[in-house]
Design a protein around this motif. Sequence first.
Motif, mmCIF file in Angstrom:
data_model
loop_
_atom_site.group_PDB
_atom_site.id
_atom_site.type_symbol
_atom_site.label_atom_id
_atom_site.label_comp_id
_atom_site.label_asym_id
_atom_site.label_seq_id
_atom_site.Cartn_x
_atom_site.Cartn_y
_atom_site.Cartn_z
ATOM 1 N N MET A 50 24.173 67.166 38.738
ATOM 2 C CA MET A 50 24.932 67.664 39.873
ATOM 3 C C MET A 50 26.183 66.826 40.088
ATOM 4 O O MET A 50 27.276 67.359 40.340
ATOM 5 C CB MET A 50 24.059 67.645 41.131
ATOM 6 N N LEU A 51 26.057 65.499 39.977
ATOM 7 C CA LEU A 51 27.215 64.632 40.144
ATOM 8 C C LEU A 51 28.266 64.906 39.073
ATOM 9 O O LEU A 51 29.468 64.927 39.348
ATOM 10 C CB LEU A 51 26.778 63.169 40.099
ATOM 11 N N ILE A 52 27.805 65.133 37.852
ATOM 12 C CA ILE A 52 28.750 65.380 36.762
ATOM 13 C C ILE A 52 29.405 66.748 36.913
ATOM 14 O O ILE A 52 30.623 66.894 36.747
ATOM 15 C CB ILE A 52 28.033 65.262 35.399
ATOM 16 N N ARG A 58 35.348 67.988 39.063
ATOM 17 C CA ARG A 58 36.469 68.230 39.980
ATOM 18 C C ARG A 58 37.542 67.150 39.841
ATOM 19 O O ARG A 58 38.738 67.443 39.862
ATOM 20 C CB ARG A 58 35.944 68.262 41.418
ATOM 21 N N ILE A 59 37.105 65.906 39.693
ATOM 22 C CA ILE A 59 38.083 64.824 39.530
ATOM 23 C C ILE A 59 38.882 65.014 38.244
ATOM 24 O O ILE A 59 40.111 64.857 38.216
ATOM 25 C CB ILE A 59 37.366 63.458 39.526
ATOM 26 N N VAL A 60 38.177 65.380 37.172
ATOM 27 C CA VAL A 60 38.853 65.573 35.878
ATOM 28 C C VAL A 60 39.848 66.721 35.954
ATOM 29 O O VAL A 60 40.977 66.628 35.450
ATOM 30 C CB VAL A 60 37.807 65.816 34.763
ATOM 31 N N THR A 63 43.215 65.792 37.702
ATOM 32 C CA THR A 63 44.139 64.839 37.096
ATOM 33 C C THR A 63 45.131 65.557 36.182
ATOM 34 O O THR A 63 44.847 66.629 35.643
ATOM 35 C CB THR A 63 43.369 63.786 36.279
ATOM 36 N N LYS A 64 46.307 64.962 36.002
ATOM 37 C CA LYS A 64 47.335 65.548 35.151
ATOM 38 C C LYS A 64 47.096 65.258 33.666
ATOM 39 O O LYS A 64 47.578 65.979 32.804
ATOM 40 C CB LYS A 64 48.709 65.023 35.564
ATOM 41 N N SER A 65 46.387 64.197 33.389
ATOM 42 C CA SER A 65 46.135 63.836 31.995
ATOM 43 C C SER A 65 45.178 64.830 31.342
ATOM 44 O O SER A 65 44.221 65.310 31.966
ATOM 45 C CB SER A 65 45.540 62.421 31.921
ATOM 46 N N LEU A 72 35.565 65.830 28.791
ATOM 47 C CA LEU A 72 34.682 66.777 29.472
ATOM 48 C C LEU A 72 34.284 67.912 28.530
ATOM 49 O O LEU A 72 33.112 68.335 28.509
ATOM 50 C CB LEU A 72 35.385 67.332 30.713
ATOM 51 N N GLU A 73 35.241 68.419 27.751
ATOM 52 C CA GLU A 73 34.948 69.509 26.814
ATOM 53 C C GLU A 73 33.983 69.066 25.715
ATOM 54 O O GLU A 73 33.161 69.859 25.252
ATOM 55 C CB GLU A 73 36.252 70.005 26.184
ATOM 56 N N GLN A 74 34.090 67.813 25.298
ATOM 57 C CA GLN A 74 33.178 67.298 24.269
ATOM 58 C C GLN A 74 31.816 66.883 24.833
ATOM 59 O O GLN A 74 30.974 66.365 24.109
ATOM 60 C CB GLN A 74 33.826 66.094 23.575
ATOM 61 N N LYS A 75 31.597 67.113 26.128
ATOM 62 C CA LYS A 75 30.311 66.885 26.799
ATOM 63 C C LYS A 75 29.889 65.415 26.784
ATOM 64 O O LYS A 75 28.696 65.108 26.716
ATOM 65 C CB LYS A 75 29.215 67.754 26.185
#
Length: 414
Positions: A50-52, A58-60, A63-65, A72-75
Amino acid sequence: MRFMNDPSVWIKELFIDSGLSPSIALLLSTVTLVVIVTLLSWIANWIAKMLINTVVTRIVRRTKSQWDDIFLEQKVFSRLSHLAPAWVIWSMAGWALKAYPVWMIAVHKLAYIYMVIVGMIVMLAFVDAWHKIYNTLSVSKHRHIKGYVQLVKIIIIVITILVLISVVFKTNIGSVVAAMGAMAAVLILVFKDTLLGLVASIQLSADNMVRVGDWITIPSRNADGTVIDITLNSVMIQNFDKTLVNVPTYNLVNESFQNWKGMEESGVRQIKRSIYIDMRTIRFLDDELKNKLSSVSVMKEYLDSQDMVSTDESVEVFFDKTRLTNLGAFRYYAENFVRQHPMIDKNQALIVRHIAPEGLGLPLQVYAFCNISQTVPYENTQSEIFEHLLAVVGEFGLKVFQQATPDDLRNLSC
């Protein structure tokens, strides 16, 4: 007070007070504690995910980077959540199974093995993420590092295997490494291709010999196409007929291959093809042929600028070096025709020459450069030039040499 510090005792006493024997109470209290630990591990897993899925994602996304998006996409983050339930089981197994030491040791080992494997998977995903980030950089177009990435993965997997062996067999990693050192000869034999591929990958990358997207030709492997992937052990080439060829990486170092990268980067492509002239048809220009060729403006200027007959009457006619041949006139015409073609680069070398005959007539070679390197326009340009030259060669009293056909032999017999 003891009950408060150790809930297992309180649960066991609760079952004994209900009329059960101490052995049954001990078993039921252990089962109860195992269920509680299982429930806590499930809750830990749910909280971690749930935290992830909420906070970290949401934090990821905000961000602009783009780098954290790739992680995140690579899990990488989601796979970390699997450590939470394993840690709960590992840390609480001694409390839940203290009455059964054998089971406690087994669960401890299994939880530890699980965490090591999860850690390996997370590190592999981490390496893949950095590789993907590297591919977004401009330097990746010139330096392909997939071989190095695979090497790092192999090292991670080997270290993981060593750790697992040390856990299962209760020995230190140094002893495992020493045992593997004694098997070095066997390991070298088993991983021969991998070791050769590693050395070749380093050399290919260091010397920038080949990269993904290059057009290469390897005659010994029937490979002629574009490199679509370079790994530690092999290079995959897609031929122009859409077939795929896998070539061992070390073969690119041991064998010769042709890389067309320089040609593509220069923007020009060489034309080097010959027309085979029947040498029996080569002769001096006579008045009739001269008058015929003079009807073409470019040939008239050329013929008028030449002295057809030597002014020195002491020189015999057949030894007069100023006399022109029909092949010389055709060579001049061919060179001017090629030079005026809009697809020929005027800044590159251009020559029409005849080279040493090899029994198939006299090769008249066109050497020029097309000002576009793409295959289709290049082949069309080359075809247009030679189609015209083959059609016009008869106007100069010349014939093209070709092998005899059955029809030629029948006409000869008649």
